[in-house]
Enzyme design. Structure first.
Site, PDB file in Angstrom:
ATOM      1  N   ASP A  64     -36.794   6.216   2.884  1.00 30.40           N
ATOM      2  CA  ASP A  64     -36.634   7.205   2.151  1.00 30.40           C
ATOM      3  C   ASP A  64     -35.663   8.230   2.451  1.00 30.40           C
ATOM      4  O   ASP A  64     -34.289   8.735   1.889  1.00 30.40           O
ATOM      5  CB  ASP A  64     -38.072   8.389   2.271  1.00 30.40           C
ATOM      6  CG  ASP A  64     -39.294   8.086   1.634  1.00 30.40           C
ATOM      7  OD1 ASP A  64     -38.399   6.907   0.327  1.00 30.40           O
ATOM      8  OD2 ASP A  64     -40.464   8.013   1.274  1.00 30.40           O
ATOM      9  N   ASN A 136     -37.179  16.740  -1.147  1.00 34.51           N
ATOM     10  CA  ASN A 136     -38.338  16.759  -0.459  1.00 34.51           C
ATOM     11  C   ASN A 136     -38.397  17.688  -0.027  1.00 34.51           C
ATOM     12  O   ASN A 136     -39.663  18.439  -0.824  1.00 34.51           O
ATOM     13  CB  ASN A 136     -38.036  16.248   0.613  1.00 34.51           C
ATOM     14  CG  ASN A 136     -38.229  14.463   0.342  1.00 34.51           C
ATOM     15  OD1 ASN A 136     -38.471  14.244  -0.446  1.00 34.51           O
ATOM     16  ND2 ASN A 136     -38.482  13.459   1.269  1.00 34.51           N
ATOM     17  N   HIS A 166     -47.466  37.057  10.589  1.00 31.29           N
ATOM     18  CA  HIS A 166     -46.502  35.538  11.446  1.00 31.29           C
ATOM     19  C   HIS A 166     -46.572  34.631  11.486  1.00 31.29           C
ATOM     20  O   HIS A 166     -47.806  34.043  11.215  1.00 31.29           O
ATOM     21  CB  HIS A 166     -46.777  36.898  13.221  1.00 31.29           C
ATOM     22  CG  HIS A 166     -45.467  36.256  14.371  1.00 31.29           C
ATOM     23  ND1 HIS A 166     -45.597  34.813  14.588  1.00 31.29           N
ATOM     24  CD2 HIS A 166     -44.756  36.481  14.150  1.00 31.29           C
ATOM     25  CE1 HIS A 166     -44.914  35.033  15.524  1.00 31.29           C
ATOM     26  NE2 HIS A 166     -43.783  36.190  15.521  1.00 31.29           N
ATOM     27  N   ALA A 203     -48.445  27.055  10.666  1.00 30.85           N
ATOM     28  CA  ALA A 203     -49.015  27.316  12.074  1.00 30.85           C
ATOM     29  C   ALA A 203     -48.758  29.514  12.118  1.00 30.85           C
ATOM     30  O   ALA A 203     -47.972  30.204  12.496  1.00 30.85           O
ATOM     31  CB  ALA A 203     -47.714  27.709  12.970  1.00 30.85           C
TER      32      ALA A 203
END
Length: 273
Positions: A64, A136, A166, A203
């Site tokens: 890819d 992508n 955050h 995250a």
């Protein structure tokens, strides 16, 4: 007729297949052009991939990553992907079938009856800059990943606030990119037939779940509380920007045009680690 061939860099199997393909194309009066790196491996003349935008067809031989590289160089040209045994979401043709598949597409183009389908790309913009279209994903993140490296992030969709707080960053992916970086950030798998974009926080301290929005939605990511931020398209094109800054991500008006047979999405899923 000109056919550009991009082989996976440093892969002798890909280079040898490119050489065989050149011979087969010459036999049907089609000129094959190869990228510089492959040309060096084969001891022939080559061209920068950026010049493949003038070809009638581009063939990518590899994985890819090679396909994405070829798509940027051959912007707007139909692309046929040959899969060398990797996951292969974008590369539908096996090496054994590659030459026949390329000759079939050449015949279709000459008859003005190519079976072409379009896959959306997305683009990231600032006030005075714009990244190359990404097939992508686009990622906006702070100066580094991990403890102490994130930033203040606000995500809006068509002007409406979705999330803020955050986070290491935000990832916006196409359906084609849902199986790549997006998946590694616990984003959902999205079937390529779905016309949408995936917004995934990375995250986040108090983040929201991944969100699938319409393909024509405008996603804005505002970055604050960091000395710098980085905007990356498909892991290759990047720009460092200075917060506070608002990055707009939306569908590009330049899709990727795929030629040849379609890949089996569920068969490719079986190759994921």
């Amino acid at each position: 007729m000109n056919v550009g061939i991009v082989a996976q860099k440093g892969n002798s199997r890909a280079a040898y297949l490119a050489a065989d393909m050149r011979e087969a194309l010459a036999a049907v009066d089609a000129e094959a052009l190869v990228d510089d790196a492959t040309a060096e491996q084969l001891g022939i003349d080559g061209l920068p991939v950026e010049e493949f935008a003038d070809c009638d067809l581009v063939v990518s031989i590899g994985g890819d990553g090679t396909f994405l590289y070829a798509a940027r160089g051959g912007d707007g040209v139909p692309i046929l992907g040959v899969n060398l045994g990797e996951v292969g979401f974008l590369n539908a043709v096996s090496p054994d079938d590659a030459i026949d598949a390329v000759l079939d597409v050449v015949e279709q183009i000459r008859a003005d009856e190519p079976a072409i389908r379009e896959v959306p790309r997305i683009v990231a913009r600032g006030d005075d800059w714009e990244l190359d279209p990404a097939m992508n994903e686009v990622v906006v993140h702070g100066p580094r990943r991990g403890h102490g490296g994130g930033a203040g992030i606000e995500v809006r969709v068509d002007g409406s606030l979705y999330s803020g707080g955050h986070a290491d960053g935000v990832l916006v992916s196409t359906p084609a990119g849902s199986t790549a970086y997006n998946l590694s950030e616990s984003g959902p798998l999205v079937h390529p037939g779905v016309e949408g974009l995936v917004v995934t926080e990375m995250a986040a301290s108090e983040g929201m779940p991944s969100l699938v929005v319409p393909l024509d939605a405008t996603v804005t990511v505002t970055v604050t509380d960091a000395e710098e931020a980085i905007v990356v398209g498909d892991g290759r094109t990047r720009r460092t920007v200075e917060p506070p800054i608002e990055v707009t991500i939306e569908q590009s008006d330049s899709p990727v045009r795929l030629a040849g047979p379609t890949s089996d999405f569920f068969e490719a899923l079986g190759k994921l680690d």
